[in-house]
Design an enzyme around this catalytic site. Sequence first.
Site, PDB file in Angstrom:
ATOM      1  N   HIS A 155      37.061  33.034  40.447  1.00 41.83           N
ATOM      2  CA  HIS A 155      37.397  33.637  41.734  1.00 41.83           C
ATOM      3  C   HIS A 155      38.688  34.423  41.562  1.00 41.83           C
ATOM      4  CE1 HIS A 155      40.193  33.169  45.265  1.00 41.83           C
ATOM      5  NE2 HIS A 155      39.224  33.852  45.819  1.00 41.83           N
TER       6      HIS A 155
ATOM      7  N   GLY B 108      34.393  38.480  61.029  1.00 39.08           N
ATOM      8  CA  GLY B 108      34.247  39.256  59.798  1.00 39.08           C
ATOM      9  C   GLY B 108      32.770  39.437  59.476  1.00 39.08           C
TER      10      GLY B 108
END
Lengths: 307, 307
Positions: free
Chosen positions: A102, A266
């Site tokens: 990540h 979002g």
Amino acid sequence: MKDQFYQYIQTLQDQICKGLEDIDGVAKFREDLWDRPEGGGGRTRVIENGQVFEKGGVNISAVHGKLPDSMQKLFNVGEADFFACGLSLVIHPKNPMVPTVHANWRYFEMYDTSTELSTGLRKVINSWFGGGQDLTPYYLFEEDAIHFHQTCKTACDQHNAAFYPKYKKQCDAYFWNAHRNEARGVGGLFFDYLKATEAQSMEDWYNFVTEVGNSFLEAYLPIVAKRKDLPYSAEQRTWQEIRRGRYVEFNLVHDKGTLFGLKTNGRIESILMSLPPQVQWHYDHHPVAGSEEEKLIQVLEKPVDWI
Amino acid sequence: MKDQFYQYIQTLQDQICKGLEDIDGVAKFREDLWDRPEGGGGRTRVIENGQVFEKGGVNISAVHGKLPDSMQKLFNVGEADFFACGLSLVIHPKNPMVPTVHANWRYFEMYDTSTELSTGLRKVINSWFGGGQDLTPYYLFEEDAIHFHQTCKTACDQHNAAFYPKYKKQCDAYFWNAHRNEARGVGGLFFDYLKATEAQSMEDWYNFVTEVGNSFLEAYLPIVAKRKDLPYSAEQRTWQEIRRGRYVEFNLVHDKGTLFGLKTNGRIESILMSLPPQVQWHYDHHPVAGSEEEKLIQVLEKPVDWI
């Protein structure tokens, strides 16, 4: 600064997608452009069902507008306008010997709404960088953890010898799956609210953050290359899927970015592209004593100084 | 009341586990007893890899002690002692034609710490019941949703004709996966803070809550019996695993009980037994227009009056 960094993450997205496609050898990223009704939007790129990568996303976005109420509370400010842009990626390889990775690099600006300038630009009242990169193995190859951390350290050391130890420690603290009392993975770097000081201008921070961004492929690809063709058993695959469950737990229960995205409207599919493709939860699962699986868990119970 | 209800959920746990084992025909529940360091404990029963049930838990617990800080805030009270007990269950069947089910019945008491009585008992300053039961299908058989709701309504109507519409509506509101803008499933009943009033004594609420508890097997088992032997394809199984992802999202992002347990040092494996055994997340997955899968989603977008 904002245009410079937005330009940078666009180029970096291209580079990272290219690097990952090359090593996968088969799958290509698909691209989805999206608009945020309140201002701005993003370029989501997702890879699925590759030879090496089972699922992954490398997303950029640049959003702006009125600071949502929830962010006003978070930053302890009143009404303000804001601009934020960043690159966020999560890659889930198929082979359990290859770690999940990540990374995220972002820039944030806030404007004083009472100081409209004749040019139409507003006075920046606050700005900062944030981000980092971290590694989540399913089987622990110590040399991989060392390589990842060494690449992080080399990037940091170009700027300040104090950065690596500081941001490494913050990474261990942030990616802590508190309800399991274990780390999500073997860490890396995590930094936030990097603001201008006497010692570091925003230009200095830009140079630091982009140095870290530029180190990503070097930190991750050699590990992928070394592990992607290792053989693995069905049991090892099951272990990977169980551990991916911990990744889901972290992202949905603790990760501020994910929760913030979910609670502020979002684009759901861009936020949740971070979730692994296949996941298992077994009741009260414990690895066999002395196994490789148990060794991983032991390492995750207490952050390791890899260098 | 507290002893009476704790006795009740012990018996109900036995009955429900027996009913589920009988219809599974192969798997048996395993039992784990656990202690809570601060007071009390639980009896967790989990079934895995059955003929019908892939994973499920039917748990009871009875805990007591000082009210944790987080609960003081939640209930807007100062220091107090508390007792809480309840039964909580989640059942994930293997066959995608059989819906997942969840139920919970609980009782809570708070004591004034300044009124120690000579008997050693403390004055109860507040007490209430909570709970409900709800159904989450992967393929929608309308007659199953109607049967489940009808059983709920019949139980409610024994007590007050206003209960079913009220608690059905609360169930739709509670099990709303806000970030997906869809319901978790087709609902059922949800009630909380059922306290003594002039119209309803605690004894009345006890009779109501146990009536609902007693209706559980009748609400669920006929549906299992009707669907457990239906054939299904690999694609239908994939759909079930994708939808299970939404179940995980609800439980980890929105469910107050789960988050409360995770943040107050509950027994993790007992709390997270609710997570499905095998789960998938595909990027931006949409069912084919006009398919059974799309029909389910359309129904979940807006709560239905099943009766």
